[in-house]
Motif scaffolding. Structure first.
Motif, mmCIF file in Angstrom:
data_model
loop_
_atom_site.group_PDB
_atom_site.id
_atom_site.type_symbol
_atom_site.label_atom_id
_atom_site.label_comp_id
_atom_site.label_asym_id
_atom_site.label_seq_id
_atom_site.Cartn_x
_atom_site.Cartn_y
_atom_site.Cartn_z
ATOM 1 N N SER A 14 -7.508 6.143 -4.600
ATOM 2 C CA SER A 14 -6.326 5.272 -4.583
ATOM 3 C C SER A 14 -6.333 4.356 -3.360
ATOM 4 C CB SER A 14 -5.043 6.103 -4.609
ATOM 5 O OG SER A 14 -4.978 6.996 -3.513
ATOM 6 N N ASN A 15 -6.803 4.865 -2.215
ATOM 7 C CA ASN A 15 -6.832 4.052 -1.005
ATOM 8 C C ASN A 15 -7.806 2.881 -1.143
ATOM 9 O OD1 ASN A 15 -6.072 3.861 1.997
ATOM 10 N ND2 ASN A 15 -8.296 3.803 2.059
ATOM 11 N N SER A 16 -8.975 3.144 -1.735
ATOM 12 C CA SER A 16 -9.964 2.073 -1.909
ATOM 13 C C SER A 16 -9.452 0.997 -2.856
ATOM 14 C CB SER A 16 -11.281 2.646 -2.434
ATOM 15 O OG SER A 16 -11.880 3.493 -1.473
ATOM 16 N N TYR A 17 -8.834 1.418 -3.948
ATOM 17 C CA TYR A 17 -8.368 0.447 -4.936
ATOM 18 C C TYR A 17 -7.140 -0.322 -4.465
ATOM 19 C CZ TYR A 17 -11.752 1.499 -8.532
ATOM 20 O OH TYR A 17 -12.930 1.598 -9.236
ATOM 21 N N LEU A 18 -6.288 0.296 -3.654
ATOM 22 C CA LEU A 18 -5.137 -0.457 -3.155
ATOM 23 C C LEU A 18 -5.601 -1.578 -2.221
ATOM 24 C CD1 LEU A 18 -3.964 0.073 0.024
ATOM 25 C CD2 LEU A 18 -3.610 2.351 -0.920
ATOM 26 N N ASN A 19 -6.680 -1.338 -1.462
ATOM 27 C CA ASN A 19 -7.241 -2.397 -0.625
ATOM 28 C C ASN A 19 -7.784 -3.544 -1.473
ATOM 29 O OD1 ASN A 19 -8.601 -0.121 1.893
ATOM 30 N ND2 ASN A 19 -6.629 -1.150 1.808
ATOM 31 N N GLN A 22 -4.772 -5.516 -2.619
ATOM 32 C CA GLN A 22 -4.246 -6.304 -1.503
ATOM 33 C C GLN A 22 -5.087 -7.554 -1.276
ATOM 34 O OE1 GLN A 22 -4.391 -3.183 1.443
ATOM 35 N NE2 GLN A 22 -2.183 -2.800 1.333
ATOM 36 N N LYS A 23 -6.402 -7.384 -1.314
ATOM 37 C CA LYS A 23 -7.298 -8.513 -1.086
ATOM 38 C C LYS A 23 -7.185 -9.545 -2.214
ATOM 39 C CE LYS A 23 -12.038 -9.594 0.308
ATOM 40 N NZ LYS A 23 -11.612 -10.213 1.576
ATOM 41 N N ILE A 24 -7.096 -9.086 -3.447
ATOM 42 C CA ILE A 24 -6.955 -9.996 -4.580
ATOM 43 C C ILE A 24 -5.667 -10.806 -4.466
ATOM 44 C CG2 ILE A 24 -6.528 -10.112 -7.074
ATOM 45 C CD1 ILE A 24 -8.470 -7.775 -7.404
ATOM 46 N N LEU A 25 -4.581 -10.151 -4.118
ATOM 47 C CA LEU A 25 -3.295 -10.838 -3.999
ATOM 48 C C LEU A 25 -3.327 -11.923 -2.927
ATOM 49 C CD1 LEU A 25 -0.851 -7.831 -4.416
ATOM 50 C CD2 LEU A 25 -0.895 -9.878 -5.852
ATOM 51 N N LEU A 206 1.742 1.021 -7.463
ATOM 52 C CA LEU A 206 1.325 2.308 -8.026
ATOM 53 C C LEU A 206 0.235 2.949 -7.178
ATOM 54 C CD1 LEU A 206 1.243 1.412 -11.835
ATOM 55 C CD2 LEU A 206 2.966 2.771 -10.623
ATOM 56 N N ALA A 207 -0.745 2.150 -6.747
ATOM 57 C CA ALA A 207 -1.854 2.682 -5.948
ATOM 58 C C ALA A 207 -1.372 3.194 -4.600
ATOM 59 C CB ALA A 207 -2.928 1.602 -5.762
ATOM 60 N N VAL A 208 -0.476 2.445 -3.957
ATOM 61 C CA VAL A 208 0.063 2.871 -2.663
ATOM 62 C C VAL A 208 0.892 4.134 -2.826
ATOM 63 C CG1 VAL A 208 1.620 2.259 -0.769
ATOM 64 C CG2 VAL A 208 0.030 0.559 -1.643
#
Length: 271
Positions: A14-19, A22-25, A206-208
């Motif tokens: 979840s931590n990797s995907y939330l990053n 964040q980067k995409i946004l 959701l990821a956070v």
């Protein structure tokens, strides 16, 4: 131990995907302070209804946790907006050192010699992964270091609040206090609180939420500095995601560094 291991794995993914979200946004033009604000707002709206009675005596701890959490998350997003995911992720390996220092004083968690050596090995792996590319790269690393200090210190306060009122209450208080300070960041930045890409913002929320809940779950069962060291296994996944999603370079070198860090985590588990 089985459920703790599952919690660690969930936290890593979840931590990797939330990053990534964040980067995409930020690449889509969203402002860091606004992304941060809506993340905490979403989590607060979902969870605040389940808050049980708490003592006002822990209010100072809650406010410190909120300030450190919102600040750390804001600077992570700022760093990802101008830096590479596969370069910035390994800097997080220094978080156990920050938590280790504060944990000794606030939680009385004294690490063993083998644990310290394992953490140092994890940190050594960053030599192969860390890259600085121009002024933007240096600024991204600075932002990431600030975020590291905030989140590493925050971890100690999260553990303290978990001990005082439980992991579930701590999650809700983390979201609520983070919302207060992330709102302040939006006001200071003078950015309009408008999100254009709802899809990735919802995915980020959701990821956070999954990341933080699994973090609290593990913290309730492990020494903070040990848990943070194991969380660094997410670096390997971040390197893969950075190379495949954002086409970041020097993949092999970064994988070597990540494997060194993983070996340190294995030593930490075995010893």
């Amino acid at each position: 131990m089985f459920y703790t291991t599952i919690g660690i794995l969930i936290r890593i993914f979840s931590n990797s995907y939330l990053n990534v979200f964040q980067k995409i946004l930020t690449h889509k033009g969203e402002k860091s302070s606004v992304v941060n604000f809506y993340t905490y707002l979403g989590l607060t709206l979902i969870s605040v209804w389940f808050l049980k009675d708490i003592s006002l005596s822990i209010l100072p701890l809650i406010l410190i946790m909120g300030l450190l959490g919102a600040g750390g998350n804001y600077f992570i997003i700022k760093a990802l907006s101008i830096g590479e995911l596969s370069t910035l992720a390994p800097i997080n390996s220094y978080k156990p050192v920050v938590a280790l220092f504060f944990g000794i004083f606030f939680l009385k968690e004294i690490p063993s010699v083998s644990a310290i050596l394992a953490i140092l090995l994890i940190i050594a792996g960053t030599y192969f992964v860390l890259e600085v590319n121009g002024k933007a790269g240096k600024l991204a690393i600075l932002y990431r270091v600030i975020a590291l200090i905030c989140s590493g210190t925050e971890a100690v306060f999260i553990k303290k609040i978990i001990l005082l009122c439980g992991a579930n209450n701590c999650f809700i208080l983390w979201a609520l206090s983070g919302l207060i300070f992330s709102s302040a960041f939006v006001l200071i930045s003078k950015h309009k609180p408008v999100i254009k890409d709802y899809k990735y913002q919802i995915l980020l929320i959701l990821a956070v939420g999954i990341m933080q809940y699994s973090t609290n779950f593990v913290f309730a069962r492990m020494n903070v500095s040990y848990a943070l060291a194991l969380f660094q296994l997410s670096t390997l996944l971040s390197v893969f995601l950075g190379a495949n999603i954002f086409h970041e370079k020097n993949f092999k070198k970064k994988i070597i560094g990540s494997l060194i860090m993983i070996s340190g985590a294995v030593i930490l588990i075995l010893l």
